[in-house]
Design an enzyme around this catalytic site. Structure first.
Site, PDB file in Angstrom:
ATOM      1  N   ARG A  38       0.825  -1.210   0.000  1.00  0.00           N
ATOM      2  CA  ARG A  38       0.000   0.000   0.000  1.00  0.00           C
ATOM      3  C   ARG A  38       0.865   1.268   0.000  1.00  0.00           C
ATOM      4  NH1 ARG A  38      -5.398  -0.846   3.811  1.00  0.00           N
ATOM      5  NH2 ARG A  38      -6.468  -2.203   2.330  1.00  0.00           N
ATOM      6  N   LYS A 198     -19.199 -15.091   3.101  1.00  0.00           N
ATOM      7  CA  LYS A 198     -20.635 -14.881   3.302  1.00  0.00           C
ATOM      8  C   LYS A 198     -21.310 -14.217   2.113  1.00  0.00           C
ATOM      9  CE  LYS A 198     -20.418 -14.547   8.336  1.00  0.00           C
ATOM     10  NZ  LYS A 198     -20.745 -13.712   9.503  1.00  0.00           N
ATOM     11  N   GLY A 353      -8.840  -7.043  -0.439  1.00  0.00           N
ATOM     12  CA  GLY A 353      -8.911  -8.065   0.612  1.00  0.00           C
ATOM     13  C   GLY A 353      -8.037  -9.281   0.364  1.00  0.00           C
ATOM     14  N   GLY A 376     -13.425  -2.926   0.821  1.00  0.00           N
ATOM     15  CA  GLY A 376     -14.779  -2.386   0.964  1.00  0.00           C
ATOM     16  C   GLY A 376     -15.072  -1.302  -0.049  1.00  0.00           C
TER      17      GLY A 376
END
Length: 396
Positions: A38, A198, A353, A376
């Protein structure tokens, strides 16, 4: 897709003190930065501004501190930034206050300093206007290059743009072009591979992708919920029985629109989803999952089906692992997808992620068209949501 927001190319930073929001929320180990990807992603913006005569104050968060916490100081980050830039990058003792303002006003063209963790102040996350104004004090312009936090309306991502002329950094521009291009003008066939634990966290992105993709491949724990929706038993696997209806509706929408839905046809099962279960793992057809076992990865025939889709695709978006990839024995599906994408010749976008982690661990990040720094934020952009950190920057 033409980038509409004004960027650092649209102003002359010479002699200006520029506050740059970066996403240096990086993993630490033994008091040092464990993964600097990053930080490296922000270097083009930092170098461009410095080479053009600006003095920079870099601002970032690290972790989720509840007030000042020495363990979440940005000191190791300042050292790594300095090493990558080949200069000393001092860490200021705070992110706001008289000492910071004095240090900022004393900066000369070409200087770079890092402000201390902005989340040491609760006012950052509440987007307190007075805190945003104090952050802006001493600076002449604001640049947001932190795509990973652009979906948050915080003082350092949105509030400060009310007090300073605001511009997008080169990384923010690159992210929005790469991800926005998936929605507006992908080369076809367009394949989306969505994994992770999920369905509930990805329903909106699945709904958004269905009208745009030609093929939707699903893996990971969320595939188990789709299998339940088809009336299949998944043993002791991670699944969300209460989301079966949503999974069924998404499957019907894919097939009703003449698109292709790829679900696992065989799976790796084990007594537990940790390393202890690995020696007892075996492959089963999805119709034959034993009730005492858990699905931990996609099987070899499923990987072949996904490989065929990857081979045909001209654009591929991937978000989320296909199995419990933290356990090396259960990482085959995830690893193979990374390898197949790297070899594909398609436009390949890896969305945040754990998929990014998988690509980097395999040493394949530089073989992808774009590896997103935001998990996100990437999903919210693909869902069609407005990102506050982007909306705060005026159009060109």
């Amino acid at each position: 897709m033409a980038f509409a927001k004004r960027t650092i190319r649209d102003f002359d930073p010479r002699g200006k003190r520029v506050l740059v929001r970066v996403d240096f929320n990086v993993p630490l180990a033994g008091g040092e930065v464990a993964d600097d990807s990053r930080i490296r992603a922000a270097l083009p913006t930092i170098r461009s501004l410095v080479e053009r005569g600006a003095a920079l104050g870099l601002v970032s968060h690290l972790g989720r501190p509840k007030g000042p916490d020495p363990k979440l100081s940005l000191a190791p980050v300042a050292r790594r930034v300095g090493k990558l830039l080949g200069r000393i990058v001092p860490l200021l003792p705070e992110s706001v206050g008289p000492d910071v303002e004095r240090a900022v006003r004393a900066m000369k063209p070409g200087d770079v300093a890092l402000l201390e963790n902005v989340r040491f102040h609760a006012e950052e996350e509440t987007n307190d206007p007075d805190f945003a104004r104090r952050l802006a004090n001493g600076f002449d312009a604001y640049v947001n290059d932190a795509f990973g936090t652009a979906h948050r309306a915080h003082a350092s991502t949105e509030g400060v743009a009310r007090f300073l002329p605001a511009y997008a950094g080169l990384l923010l521009e690159k992210e929005l072009n790469a991800l926005g291009g998936l929605l507006t003008d992908p080369r076809r066939p367009f394949l989306a591979i969505i994994g992770g634990a999920k369905v509930s966290t990805k329903i909106d992105v699945l709904r958004s992708l269905v009208p745009k993709v030609d093929t939707l491949a699903i893996g990971g724990g969320m595939a188990n919920t789709f299998l339940l929706a088809q009336g299949r038993a998944v043993g002791r696997s991670l699944a969300e029985p209460d989301k079966r209806t949503e999974a069924r509706l998404i499957a019907e929408e894919v097939e009703g629109n003449g698109k292709e839905l790829l679900l696992p046809i065989d799976v790796v099962c084990a007594p537990s989803a940790d390393a202890d279960g690995a020696p007892h793992a075996a492959v089963y057809a999805v119709d034959e999952v034993p009730e005492h076992l858990a699905i931990v990865d996609v099987g070899p025939r499923t990987i072949e089906r996904y490989a065929s889709a990857i081979g045909r695709a001209k654009t591929i978006f991937w978000n989320g692992p296909l199995g419990v990839f933290e356990v090396p024995d259960f990482a085959d599906g995830t690893r193979r997808v990374a390898e197949l994408m790297a070899q594909s010749g398609a436009v390949t976008v890896v969305g945040g992620g754990e998929s990014v982690q998988a690509v980097e661990e395999a040493g394949l990040a530089d073989k992808m068209t774009h590896v997103s720094t935001g998990g996100g934020a990437a999903l919210e952009l693909l869902e069609g949501k407005t990102l506050p950190g982007v909306a705060a920057i005026p159009d060109r």
